[in-house]
Design an enzyme around this catalytic site. Structure first.
Site, mmCIF file in Angstrom:
data_model
loop_
_atom_site.group_PDB
_atom_site.id
_atom_site.type_symbol
_atom_site.label_atom_id
_atom_site.label_comp_id
_atom_site.label_asym_id
_atom_site.label_seq_id
_atom_site.Cartn_x
_atom_site.Cartn_y
_atom_site.Cartn_z
ATOM 1 N N ALA A 1 65.101 -25.520 40.780
ATOM 2 C CA ALA A 1 66.389 -26.043 41.277
ATOM 3 C C ALA A 1 66.460 -26.486 42.747
ATOM 4 O O ALA A 1 65.428 -25.912 43.510
ATOM 5 C CB ALA A 1 67.567 -25.105 40.957
ATOM 6 N N LYS A 2 67.230 -26.976 43.243
ATOM 7 C CA LYS A 2 67.362 -27.028 44.851
ATOM 8 C C LYS A 2 68.952 -27.550 45.076
ATOM 9 O O LYS A 2 69.739 -28.106 44.164
ATOM 10 C CB LYS A 2 66.458 -28.131 45.225
ATOM 11 C CG LYS A 2 66.238 -27.942 46.751
ATOM 12 C CD LYS A 2 65.009 -26.827 46.794
ATOM 13 C CE LYS A 2 64.679 -26.557 48.237
ATOM 14 N NZ LYS A 2 63.296 -25.760 48.156
ATOM 15 N N GLY A 3 69.162 -27.061 46.218
ATOM 16 C CA GLY A 3 70.584 -27.345 46.608
ATOM 17 C C GLY A 3 70.639 -27.898 48.190
ATOM 18 O O GLY A 3 69.627 -27.638 48.957
ATOM 19 N N VAL B 1 70.833 -28.940 42.126
ATOM 20 C CA VAL B 1 70.407 -29.784 40.910
ATOM 21 C C VAL B 1 69.473 -28.864 40.319
ATOM 22 O O VAL B 1 68.572 -27.993 40.995
ATOM 23 C CB VAL B 1 69.582 -31.125 41.442
ATOM 24 C CG1 VAL B 1 68.748 -31.703 40.440
ATOM 25 C CG2 VAL B 1 70.172 -32.176 42.139
#
Length: 419
Positions: A106-108, A61
């Site tokens: 962001a992040k995953g 995201v």
């Protein structure tokens, strides 16, 4: 450990809404900033060691990229879900803006318990996930990093996978790599070092002597263990720590170097014994009377149910989102000084930024230079948040959000809406 009944993204949005109201932000701008810009959901097969195929789910995201390329870790955890990743991406946006580095958030994450995979299974999962989200990542657009359940080796596999696709080595596509393949000196300790720096600065503001101060730390992974070690080096007395195996409490102080050595050998504190140690639960640990409490585990640890029983003078958030908005109000009323996550644990992304810059220019700094740069940024960021907090007579979290949201909003307005 986390309260699964609480939605992290709703908490993140509420924190933003409160800051936006305080800043009197334009409502059109609020609608842009309170949701992620881009989301990718993937389901991908991985061949296990026994020859079976398992399908794993993952996410990447990007919340906002107005101030620069997206930046954020990759989490391997069995409880990962899309709302958690959305929240973490949003918090990364504010965190990068707060320490004034040119990134968006962001992040995953992948839904997996990495402790149940062999090293070869972990490598295959990482390489396949890297391939799946490669349409988003790149040194100029989205730079992942380690998070819960991932480490330098995982980042090295990720970087190698992207490099194989490109046909040449791309060290700047990932941060948190081992030094041997373009990582930065000081990166492993950066988050915990940052937590200890702002704890020291906050203690100074409160008139609390850091030497001899009693410290309780929830979480004994990379962030918690480094924070414990750094705080002890400053002269504080770490009286309790915890990990997935539970809490370890000794009012006279714990032997942190010995406990770190034990976890390196056994992967957790399970089975650790020492004279004078009492076993407590993770929830009980949060309620131990102390000078400084540092939740360094997962989100939603301090809620309206237990906030009234928190007995510390200073709370420093090493984890992302450990305190709910309802708990924030209770802690503020109790007079507990809270250093919010977007400031307290920003040391990691700050040194990730240093690593990215070094990778782009292929010129590296010494560890002393890295630590000195980190120290200056963390001190300056703490001072800017404190000034905003005192000026508006609000909590440190609101002060931090006001600084960060204003910077992102300004960048978004200046750039305008395309087309």
């Amino acid at each position: 450990m986390a309260d699964s009944h609480r939605n992290a993204f709703e908490n993140a949005q509420r924190q933003f809404d409160l800051a936006a109201e305080k800043l009197n932000l334009d409502h059109s701008l609020r609608r842009v900033l309170r949701v992620p810009q881009r989301e990718l959901s993937v389901n991908f097969p991985v061949k296990m060691d026994n020859g079976e195929i398992q399908v794993f789910s993952g996410y990447r995201v990007q919340h906002n990229v107005s101030r620069g390329p997206a930046k954020g870790g990759i989490r391997y955890h069995h409880a990962v879900d899309i709302d958690e990743v959305r929240a973490l991406a949003m918090w990364m946006t504010w965190k990068c803006a707060l320490v004034n580095i040119p990134y968006g958030g962001a992040k995953g994450g992948v839904i997996v318990d990495p402790t149940k995979l062999s090293q070869s299974e972990l490598e295959r999962l990482t390489r396949r996930f890297a391939t799946e989200i490669s349409i988003l990542v790149g040194a100029e657009k989205d730079i992942p990093a380690p998070d819960v359940g991932t480490n330098g080796q995982v980042m090295a596999w990720f970087m190698d996978t992207i490099s194989m696709h490109r046909g040449y080595t791309v060290p700047a596509v990932i941060t948190g790599k081992p030094v041997e393949v373009g990582g930065s000196l000081g990166r492993v300790e950066a988050t915990g070092r940052g937590v200890s720096i702002v704890a020291r600065e906050a203690a100074k503001h409160l008139g609390l002597r850091i030497e001899g101060a009693t410290v309780v730390i929830q979480g004994f992974g990379n962030v918690g263990s480094v924070t414990a070690d750094m705080m002890q080096r400053m002269g504080s007395k770490v009286i309790a720590v915890s990990d997935v195996s539970g809490g370890y409490y000794n009012r006279r102080g714990l032997n942190i170097p010995e406990m770190i050595a034990y976890t390196k050998q056994h992967r957790s504190l399970e089975g650790y014994q020492a004279e004078g140690i009492e076993r407590v639960s993770n929830s009980e640990l949060l309620e131990i009377e102390c000078d400084i409490l540092a939740p360094c585990a997962l989100e939603n640890q301090i809620t309206e149910e237990n906030a009234g029983r928190i007995r510390c003078k200073l709370l420093v958030e090493g984890a992302n989102g450990p305190t709910t908005p309802e708990a924030d109000d209770i802690l503020f009323e109790k007079g507990i000084f809270v250093v919010p996550d977007i400031l307290a644990n920003a040391g990691g992304v700050t040194v990730s930024y240093f690593e990215w810059v070094q990778g782009l220019q292929e010129f590296f700094w010494t560890e002393e230079e890295i630590n000195n740069k980190l120290e200056r940024i963390m001190q300056h960021s703490f001072e800017s948040v404190l000034a905003q907090t005192l000026k508006h007579k609000v909590s440190m979290r609101m002060g931090g959000y006001m600084v960060a949201v204003a910077r992102v909003a300004e960048a978004t307005q200046i750039r305008g809406i395309y087309p």
